[in-house]
Design a protein around this motif. Structure first.
Motif, PDB file in Angstrom:
ATOM      1  N   GLU A  15       0.829  -1.196   0.000  1.00 60.52           N
ATOM      2  CA  GLU A  15       0.000   0.000   0.000  1.00 60.52           C
ATOM      3  C   GLU A  15       0.873   1.259   0.000  1.00 60.52           C
ATOM      4  O   GLU A  15       0.640   2.187  -0.755  1.00 60.52           O
ATOM      5  N   GLY A  16       1.885   1.300   0.860  1.00 56.30           N
ATOM      6  CA  GLY A  16       2.784   2.437   0.914  1.00 56.30           C
ATOM      7  C   GLY A  16       3.623   2.560  -0.340  1.00 56.30           C
ATOM      8  O   GLY A  16       3.863   3.657  -0.841  1.00 56.30           O
ATOM      9  N   VAL A  17       4.063   1.429  -0.870  1.00 54.14           N
ATOM     10  CA  VAL A  17       4.881   1.425  -2.079  1.00 54.14           C
ATOM     11  C   VAL A  17       4.080   1.933  -3.267  1.00 54.14           C
ATOM     12  O   VAL A  17       4.547   2.774  -4.030  1.00 54.14           O
ATOM     13  N   VAL A  18       2.845   1.452  -3.410  1.00 54.90           N
ATOM     14  CA  VAL A  18       2.007   1.885  -4.527  1.00 54.90           C
ATOM     15  C   VAL A  18       1.749   3.375  -4.430  1.00 54.90           C
ATOM     16  O   VAL A  18       1.860   4.108  -5.413  1.00 54.90           O
ATOM     17  N   GLY A  19       1.420   3.860  -3.230  1.00 53.74           N
ATOM     18  CA  GLY A  19       1.175   5.287  -3.041  1.00 53.74           C
ATOM     19  C   GLY A  19       2.397   6.127  -3.380  1.00 53.74           C
ATOM     20  O   GLY A  19       2.295   7.177  -4.019  1.00 53.74           O
ATOM     21  N   MET A  20       3.565   5.663  -2.951  1.00 56.10           N
ATOM     22  CA  MET A  20       4.798   6.395  -3.233  1.00 56.10           C
ATOM     23  C   MET A  20       5.101   6.373  -4.729  1.00 56.10           C
ATOM     24  O   MET A  20       5.496   7.392  -5.297  1.00 56.10           O
ATOM     25  N   GLN A  21       4.880   5.246  -5.383  1.00 51.87           N
ATOM     26  CA  GLN A  21       5.120   5.166  -6.829  1.00 51.87           C
ATOM     27  C   GLN A  21       4.187   6.103  -7.585  1.00 51.87           C
ATOM     28  O   GLN A  21       4.614   6.775  -8.529  1.00 51.87           O
ATOM     29  N   GLN A  22       2.932   6.166  -7.168  1.00 51.49           N
ATOM     30  CA  GLN A  22       1.990   7.075  -7.811  1.00 51.49           C
ATOM     31  C   GLN A  22       2.429   8.521  -7.630  1.00 51.49           C
ATOM     32  O   GLN A  22       2.363   9.320  -8.561  1.00 51.49           O
ATOM     33  N   LYS A  28       6.999  13.740 -11.513  1.00 55.55           N
ATOM     34  CA  LYS A  28       7.925  13.721 -12.661  1.00 55.55           C
ATOM     35  C   LYS A  28       9.338  14.112 -12.221  1.00 55.55           C
ATOM     36  O   LYS A  28       9.933  15.060 -12.706  1.00 55.55           O
ATOM     37  N   LEU A  29       9.861  13.322 -11.303  1.00 54.17           N
ATOM     38  CA  LEU A  29      11.172  13.579 -10.726  1.00 54.17           C
ATOM     39  C   LEU A  29      12.292  13.252 -11.700  1.00 54.17           C
ATOM     40  O   LEU A  29      12.182  12.336 -12.512  1.00 54.17           O
ATOM     41  N   THR A  30      13.387  13.976 -11.548  1.00 57.26           N
ATOM     42  CA  THR A  30      14.597  13.646 -12.302  1.00 57.26           C
ATOM     43  C   THR A  30      15.232  12.430 -11.631  1.00 57.26           C
ATOM     44  O   THR A  30      14.896  12.087 -10.487  1.00 57.26           O
ATOM     45  N   ASP A  31      16.169  11.801 -12.320  1.00 55.71           N
ATOM     46  CA  ASP A  31      16.857  10.653 -11.732  1.00 55.71           C
ATOM     47  C   ASP A  31      17.595  11.065 -10.453  1.00 55.71           C
ATOM     48  O   ASP A  31      17.620  10.304  -9.476  1.00 55.71           O
ATOM     49  N   GLU A  32      18.193  12.244 -10.450  1.00 50.13           N
ATOM     50  CA  GLU A  32      18.914  12.728  -9.268  1.00 50.13           C
ATOM     51  C   GLU A  32      17.947  12.944  -8.094  1.00 50.13           C
ATOM     52  O   GLU A  32      18.253  12.570  -6.961  1.00 50.13           O
ATOM     53  N   GLN A  33      16.787  13.530  -8.366  1.00 49.66           N
ATOM     54  CA  GLN A  33      15.792  13.730  -7.311  1.00 49.66           C
ATOM     55  C   GLN A  33      15.333  12.388  -6.748  1.00 49.66           C
ATOM     56  O   GLN A  33      15.205  12.233  -5.535  1.00 49.66           O
TER      57      GLN A  33
END
Length: 164
Positions: A15-22, A28-33
């Motif tokens: 649940e936490g992983v899915v929320g964080m992925q969403q 739209k983070l950069t790879d560095e972010q």
């Protein structure tokens, strides 16, 4: 009826992983972010685990104080304050993590990120805030009442730590 999260049980990991992925997708983070945020989240989770262990230990010790043949009111009050302080620090740490991540974001990303704070913060408009609007007690105190066979751990006409 309370859900498991309200009762203090951890949410299922997915649940936490899915929320964080969403959230990451919306930002739209950069790879560095992404790399920096992953480190911040890891460190925060590790710190939260240690802090929750301290809270749980203090609560366990509080239960023992109540079980004494002659419970010491002063020791109980001191332990209640310790539990409260440890729990407060857990919330403060979460807010600090939010602000640390916020600093890494662009102004447009921050707008989205601020919406997350409003939805998941006790001060925002999330589930926690709605409980208080409905007049419900904090789940921690509901749990203590259930553990004591439906009886509050606090004497009648006294205030719980949340009411002080």
């Amino acid at each position: 009826m309370q859900d498991m999260e309200e009762m203090g049980a951890p949410r299922p990991a997915h649940e936490g992983v899915v929320g964080m992925q969403q959230m990451m997708g919306k930002l739209k983070l950069t790879d560095e972010q992404k790399k920096e945020i992953d480190k911040i989240v890891f460190d925060a989770e590790k710190q939260a685990i240690a802090q929750r262990a301290k809270v749980a230990t203090a609560r366990l010790e509080l239960r023992q104080l109540f079980k004494a043949d002659n419970p010491d009111k002063s020791a109980i009050e001191k332990k209640i304050n310790e539990v409260t302080d440890l729990s407060t620090q857990l919330h403060i740490n979460r807010v600090e993590g939010w602000f640390t991540i916020n600093k890494l974001l662009t102004p447009d990303q921050q707008k989205i990120w601020k919406h997350v704070l409003a939805m998941h913060s006790p001060m925002g408009h999330g589930k926690f805030a709605r409980q208080f609007e409905k007049g419900r007690q904090h789940p921690q105190f509901d749990r203590h009442t259930r553990m004591n066979g439906g009886e509050s751990c606090c004497p009648p006409n006294s205030q719980t730590p949340a009411q002080k």
